[in-house]
Design an enzyme around this catalytic site. Sequence first.
Site, PDB file in Angstrom:
ATOM      1  N   THR A  73      33.305  52.805  28.301  1.00 22.95           N
ATOM      2  CA  THR A  73      33.896  51.933  27.277  1.00 22.95           C
ATOM      3  C   THR A  73      33.183  50.588  27.151  1.00 22.95           C
ATOM      4  OG1 THR A  73      35.981  52.882  27.980  1.00 22.95           O
ATOM      5  CG2 THR A  73      36.110  50.971  26.534  1.00 22.95           C
ATOM      6  N   ARG A 119      24.660  57.354  34.779  1.00 22.72           N
ATOM      7  CA  ARG A 119      24.493  58.393  35.816  1.00 22.72           C
ATOM      8  C   ARG A 119      24.532  59.790  35.177  1.00 22.72           C
ATOM      9  NH1 ARG A 119      29.167  59.174  40.259  1.00 22.72           N
ATOM     10  NH2 ARG A 119      30.338  59.419  38.324  1.00 22.72           N
ATOM     11  N   THR A 120      25.556  60.016  34.365  1.00 21.44           N
ATOM     12  CA  THR A 120      25.638  61.306  33.672  1.00 21.44           C
ATOM     13  C   THR A 120      24.942  61.132  32.325  1.00 21.44           C
ATOM     14  OG1 THR A 120      27.785  61.594  34.724  1.00 21.44           O
ATOM     15  CG2 THR A 120      27.273  63.075  32.892  1.00 21.44           C
ATOM     16  N   SER A 125      35.334  39.589  29.883  1.00 21.71           N
ATOM     17  CA  SER A 125      36.678  39.950  29.396  1.00 21.71           C
ATOM     18  C   SER A 125      36.671  40.131  27.894  1.00 21.71           C
ATOM     19  CB  SER A 125      37.691  38.873  29.769  1.00 21.71           C
ATOM     20  OG  SER A 125      38.960  39.261  29.266  1.00 21.71           O
ATOM     21  N   GLY A 183      37.850  43.504  26.746  1.00 18.33           N
ATOM     22  CA  GLY A 183      38.058  44.931  26.540  1.00 18.33           C
ATOM     23  C   GLY A 183      36.983  45.507  25.634  1.00 18.33           C
ATOM     24  N   LYS A 225      36.936  35.252  36.903  1.00 14.02           N
ATOM     25  CA  LYS A 225      37.420  36.419  36.140  1.00 14.02           C
ATOM     26  C   LYS A 225      38.682  36.994  36.794  1.00 14.02           C
ATOM     27  CE  LYS A 225      37.990  39.689  33.275  1.00 14.02           C
ATOM     28  NZ  LYS A 225      37.674  41.068  33.400  1.00 14.02           N
ATOM     29  N   HIS A 250      41.474  34.801  35.850  1.00 18.15           N
ATOM     30  CA  HIS A 250      41.772  35.113  34.436  1.00 18.15           C
ATOM     31  C   HIS A 250      42.705  36.320  34.365  1.00 18.15           C
ATOM     32  CE1 HIS A 250      41.064  37.771  30.999  1.00 18.15           C
ATOM     33  NE2 HIS A 250      40.860  36.686  30.265  1.00 18.15           N
ATOM     34  N   ASN A 251      42.372  37.369  35.120  1.00 22.32           N
ATOM     35  CA  ASN A 251      43.209  38.570  35.083  1.00 22.32           C
ATOM     36  C   ASN A 251      44.577  38.318  35.688  1.00 22.32           C
ATOM     37  OD1 ASN A 251      40.953  39.762  34.001  1.00 22.32           O
ATOM     38  ND2 ASN A 251      41.052  41.576  35.290  1.00 22.32           N
ATOM     39  N   GLU A 264      46.494  36.753  33.154  1.00 29.59           N
ATOM     40  CA  GLU A 264      46.803  37.816  32.170  1.00 29.59           C
ATOM     41  C   GLU A 264      48.070  38.576  32.613  1.00 29.59           C
ATOM     42  OE1 GLU A 264      43.297  40.327  31.164  1.00 29.59           O
ATOM     43  OE2 GLU A 264      44.505  42.032  31.796  1.00 29.59           O
ATOM     44  N   TYR A 265      48.165  38.905  33.917  1.00 30.71           N
ATOM     45  CA  TYR A 265      49.361  39.587  34.441  1.00 30.71           C
ATOM     46  C   TYR A 265      50.597  38.713  34.189  1.00 30.71           C
ATOM     47  CZ  TYR A 265      47.097  43.181  37.478  1.00 30.71           C
ATOM     48  OH  TYR A 265      46.415  44.255  37.986  1.00 30.71           O
ATOM     49  N   LYS A 271      45.031  47.859  38.409  1.00 32.24           N
ATOM     50  CA  LYS A 271      43.779  48.309  39.039  1.00 32.24           C
ATOM     51  C   LYS A 271      43.399  47.418  40.213  1.00 32.24           C
ATOM     52  CE  LYS A 271      41.820  50.404  34.905  1.00 32.24           C
ATOM     53  NZ  LYS A 271      42.291  49.476  33.855  1.00 32.24           N
ATOM     54  N   ARG A 324      55.423  44.626  38.752  1.00 34.16           N
ATOM     55  CA  ARG A 324      54.774  45.926  38.495  1.00 34.16           C
ATOM     56  C   ARG A 324      55.048  46.865  39.666  1.00 34.16           C
ATOM     57  NH1 ARG A 324      48.880  45.312  35.458  1.00 34.16           N
ATOM     58  NH2 ARG A 324      49.401  43.523  34.174  1.00 34.16           N
ATOM     59  N   HIS A 369      57.095  23.913  67.757  1.00 30.59           N
ATOM     60  CA  HIS A 369      55.936  23.883  66.852  1.00 30.59           C
ATOM     61  C   HIS A 369      55.592  22.466  66.376  1.00 30.59           C
ATOM     62  CE1 HIS A 369      55.519  28.158  66.839  1.00 30.59           C
ATOM     63  NE2 HIS A 369      56.779  28.333  66.480  1.00 30.59           N
TER      64      HIS A 369
HETATM   65  N1  LIG Z   1      37.906  48.727  30.322  1.00 38.05           N
HETATM   66  C1  LIG Z   1      38.110  47.427  30.165  1.00 38.05           C
HETATM   67  O1  LIG Z   1      38.851  46.970  29.268  1.00 38.05           O
HETATM   68  C2  LIG Z   1      37.418  46.469  31.064  1.00 38.05           C
HETATM   69  C3  LIG Z   1      36.672  46.909  32.152  1.00 38.05           C
HETATM   70  N2  LIG Z   1      36.009  45.997  32.937  1.00 38.05           N
HETATM   71  C4  LIG Z   1      35.200  46.451  34.062  1.00 38.05           C
HETATM   72  O2  LIG Z   1      33.948  46.931  33.564  1.00 38.05           O
HETATM   73  C5  LIG Z   1      33.475  48.026  34.373  1.00 38.05           C
HETATM   74  C6  LIG Z   1      33.256  49.239  33.472  1.00 38.05           C
HETATM   75  O3  LIG Z   1      34.511  49.574  32.893  1.00 38.05           O
HETATM   76  P1  LIG Z   1      34.689  50.805  31.904  1.00 38.05           P
HETATM   77  O4  LIG Z   1      33.658  50.749  30.848  1.00 38.05           O
HETATM   78  O5  LIG Z   1      36.129  50.824  31.545  1.00 38.05           O
HETATM   79  O6  LIG Z   1      34.280  52.063  32.780  1.00 38.05           O
HETATM   80  P2  LIG Z   1      34.959  52.713  34.085  1.00 38.05           P
HETATM   81  O7  LIG Z   1      35.502  51.650  34.971  1.00 38.05           O
HETATM   82  O8  LIG Z   1      35.866  53.795  33.657  1.00 38.05           O
HETATM   83  O9  LIG Z   1      33.671  53.345  34.818  1.00 38.05           O
HETATM   84  C7  LIG Z   1      32.984  54.428  34.263  1.00 38.05           C
HETATM   85  C8  LIG Z   1      31.493  54.241  34.443  1.00 38.05           C
HETATM   86  O10 LIG Z   1      31.175  54.102  35.845  1.00 38.05           O
HETATM   87  C9  LIG Z   1      30.138  55.041  36.144  1.00 38.05           C
HETATM   88  N3  LIG Z   1      30.193  55.410  37.556  1.00 38.05           N
HETATM   89  C10 LIG Z   1      31.275  55.704  38.303  1.00 38.05           C
HETATM   90  N4  LIG Z   1      30.917  55.989  39.566  1.00 38.05           N
HETATM   91  C11 LIG Z   1      29.566  55.874  39.625  1.00 38.05           C
HETATM   92  C12 LIG Z   1      28.613  56.014  40.660  1.00 38.05           C
HETATM   93  N5  LIG Z   1      28.983  56.323  41.911  1.00 38.05           N
HETATM   94  N6  LIG Z   1      27.301  55.827  40.358  1.00 38.05           N
HETATM   95  C13 LIG Z   1      26.924  55.501  39.104  1.00 38.05           C
HETATM   96  N7  LIG Z   1      27.793  55.330  38.091  1.00 38.05           N
HETATM   97  C14 LIG Z   1      29.099  55.513  38.350  1.00 38.05           C
HETATM   98  C15 LIG Z   1      30.433  56.196  35.230  1.00 38.05           C
HETATM   99  O11 LIG Z   1      29.343  57.037  35.153  1.00 38.05           O
HETATM  100  P3  LIG Z   1      29.536  58.582  34.773  1.00 38.05           P
HETATM  101  O12 LIG Z   1      29.573  58.626  33.274  1.00 38.05           O
HETATM  102  O13 LIG Z   1      28.341  59.237  35.353  1.00 38.05           O
HETATM  103  O14 LIG Z   1      30.814  59.047  35.395  1.00 38.05           O
HETATM  104  C16 LIG Z   1      30.720  55.444  33.944  1.00 38.05           C
HETATM  105  O15 LIG Z   1      29.556  54.997  33.326  1.00 38.05           O
HETATM  106  C17 LIG Z   1      34.520  48.244  35.450  1.00 38.05           C
HETATM  107  O16 LIG Z   1      34.157  47.532  36.607  1.00 38.05           O
HETATM  108  C18 LIG Z   1      35.789  47.615  34.854  1.00 38.05           C
HETATM  109  O17 LIG Z   1      36.693  47.147  35.830  1.00 38.05           O
HETATM  110  C19 LIG Z   1      36.005  44.664  32.641  1.00 38.05           C
HETATM  111  C20 LIG Z   1      36.714  44.179  31.574  1.00 38.05           C
HETATM  112  C21 LIG Z   1      37.516  45.032  30.725  1.00 38.05           C
HETATM  113  O1  LIG Z   2      39.653  42.987  32.970  1.00 36.71           O
HETATM  114  C1  LIG Z   2      40.399  43.261  32.066  1.00 36.71           C
HETATM  115  C2  LIG Z   2      40.585  42.352  30.918  1.00 36.71           C
HETATM  116  O2  LIG Z   2      39.936  41.169  31.085  1.00 36.71           O
HETATM  117  C3  LIG Z   2      41.218  44.527  32.138  1.00 36.71           C
HETATM  118  O3  LIG Z   2      41.850  44.746  30.937  1.00 36.71           O
HETATM  119  C4  LIG Z   2      42.151  44.399  33.287  1.00 36.71           C
HETATM  120  O4  LIG Z   2      41.415  44.792  34.430  1.00 36.71           O
HETATM  121  C5  LIG Z   2      43.352  45.287  33.245  1.00 36.71           C
HETATM  122  O5  LIG Z   2      43.887  45.210  34.524  1.00 36.71           O
HETATM  123  P1  LIG Z   2      45.040  46.148  35.073  1.00 36.71           P
HETATM  124  O6  LIG Z   2      44.610  47.570  34.775  1.00 36.71           O
HETATM  125  O7  LIG Z   2      45.105  45.826  36.524  1.00 36.71           O
HETATM  126  O8  LIG Z   2      46.279  45.764  34.294  1.00 36.71           O
END
Ligand SMILES: NC(=O)C1=CN([C@@H]2O[C@H](COP(=O)(O)OP(=O)(O)OC[C@H]3O[C@@H](n4cnc5c(N)ncnc54)[C@H](OP(=O)(O)O)[C@@H]3O)[C@@H](O)[C@H]2O)C=CC1
Ligand SMILES: O=C(CO)[C@H](O)[C@H](O)COP(=O)(O)O
Length: 478
Positions: A13, A34-35, A129, A131, A183, A186-187, A190-191, A261, A288, A454
């Site tokens: 994403t 990776r994939t 941040s 999304g 960050k 920030h989160n 956000e909570y 998370k 939560r 104490h």
């Molecule tokens: N989603 C959101 O709204 C937000 C996410 N983040 C952070 O950004 C990062 C990416 O988030 P998001 O895009 O949601 O994706 P995910 O957290 O769902 O991670 C999926 C990605 O991680 C890769 N991956 C997992 N394990 C491995 C490994 N062992 N070696 C190499 N690659 C690996 C996957 O590769 P493969 O396709 O091969 O499985 C895929 O590209 C995370 O740290 C997340 O916490 C930050 C802000 C907002």
């Molecule tokens: O980083 C973010 C936004 O800035 C994610 O939306 C956040 O990690 C969501 O957290 P959780 O799944 O713990 O509610």
Amino acid sequence: MEKADIGVTGLATMGRNLARNFAHHGYVVAVHNRTEERTRQLMDDHAGEGAFLPSGSVEEFVASLNRPRKAIIMVKAGAPTDAVIEELAAYMEPGDMIIDGGNANYEDTRRREAALKERGLHFVGTGISGGEEGALNGPSIMPGGAAEAYKTLGPLLEDIAAKVDGTPCCVHVGPDGAGHFVKMVHNGIEYSDMQLIAESYDLLRQALGLSPAELAEIFREWNRGELESYLIEITAEVLGHVDAATGRPFVDVVVDQAEQKGTGRWTVQSALDLGVPVTGIAEAVFSRALSGHPDQRAAARGLAGPDATAKPEAGVHADLVEDVRRALYASKIVAYAQGFDQMAEASKEYGWDIDLGAMATIWRGGCIIRARFLDRIRAAYDADRKLPTLLVDPTFASALSEAQDAWRRVVATAATIGVPTPGFSSALAYYDGLRRDRLPAALVQGLRDFFGAHTYRRVDREGSFHTDWSADRTEHSA
Ligand SMILES: NC(=O)C1=CN([C@@H]2O[C@H](COP(=O)(O)OP(=O)(O)OC[C@H]3O[C@@H](n4cnc5c(N)ncnc54)[C@H](OP(=O)(O)O)[C@@H]3O)[C@@H](O)[C@H]2O)C=CC1
Ligand SMILES: O=C(CO)[C@H](O)[C@H](O)COP(=O)(O)O
């Protein structure tokens, strides 16, 4: 062969959209996952949007980058991030940069930065941040790491970040783990924001019997005033949404167990170590957790509650809505004050020199907690960089003063009718605690001295003292 200005590995994403954002800004972007299917998918769907250099292997990905190489990791935090760092570092050369844009724990970032520095590589732990939509159209970006690395990397990040009044929502936060720490806070905020919104919805629904659609209108209205923010805006959207399958309000078909998370929990863990009372964030994390215990909740459902006829007085509808709005604003001020205190304390502890006003500035756009309110926080720190707490900034002090009667009525009403409002209640208790001339902590000290020798300090003399409680109760210097 043409080389890339920047690379993104991890094309789920966030990574996919971040890569597209760079490409939309005219950069040549190396992409890898990776994939490999995800890389192919990105090329199939978006190749026409800009210049992408896809790679099937890490070696090829690193080789496709211009020097000094800049590779952004957007994968799951923890062990996957460590694995990807190792793979990248194996092919990199001194002066190259690995940028971790995931939600990493700042302690991990400190460790990784120190380890890569020994190998001559820059490691830039970067909070991102916003999304999916923010990553594509302009996120808020919080980079840590060495100032030297930011000189080269910063202009690219500032280019793709959200802009508010022409100012990029991206600034160098400070060395090593500072970016990921900020960050994390920030989160945590956000909570807290979401917990307060949820309490407002719940109290108004339970007390006044309003429907989710009516509540959506109330939040829409609130979004036109001082509460204007992304989270209030999307609350109106979620409350107004009707489930297509059942025709019921969407919020009534969602299981009432909030997941997490980890970043909120990390914020509280760090705050405990730093000794900063982030009660609003802690209550949000624990709420939560409470929601996630269905067996206990089922067992407790029959426990006694208030008299079923206990309802707010007739005719209070409009007053209660306005009271809740004020309580929400006041509690939000407290939550942000606590989060900013935590950043200030960590900055001292780790020598990060974080500019708190700049953090408010980069959170004004792009991120999940973006809000009109952050301009006020920025102004507060512009006026006094050493503000002891946001609560005493004249603008916030006056807002709290105007809100406090309503805030107290809301907490009292909630307690009377048995609706839990831990966010509102703990924020009010924090406000009253900070205001107090004398706290009952004096009695706690006396008790600690009684059972465990104490010691305590006195209000009228320097030094530490112990009273001989089990004998003649004379006092000694300790
Ligand atoms: N989603 C959101 O709204 C937000 C996410 N983040 C952070 O950004 C990062 C990416 O988030 P998001 O895009 O949601 O994706 P995910 O957290 O769902 O991670 C999926 C990605 O991680 C890769 N991956 C997992 N394990 C491995 C490994 N062992 N070696 C190499 N690659 C690996 C996957 O590769 P493969 O396709 O091969 O499985 C895929 O590209 C995370 O740290 C997340 O916490 C930050 C802000 C907002
Ligand atoms: O980083 C973010 C936004 O800035 C994610 O939306 C956040 O990690 C969501 O957290 P959780 O799944 O713990 O509610």
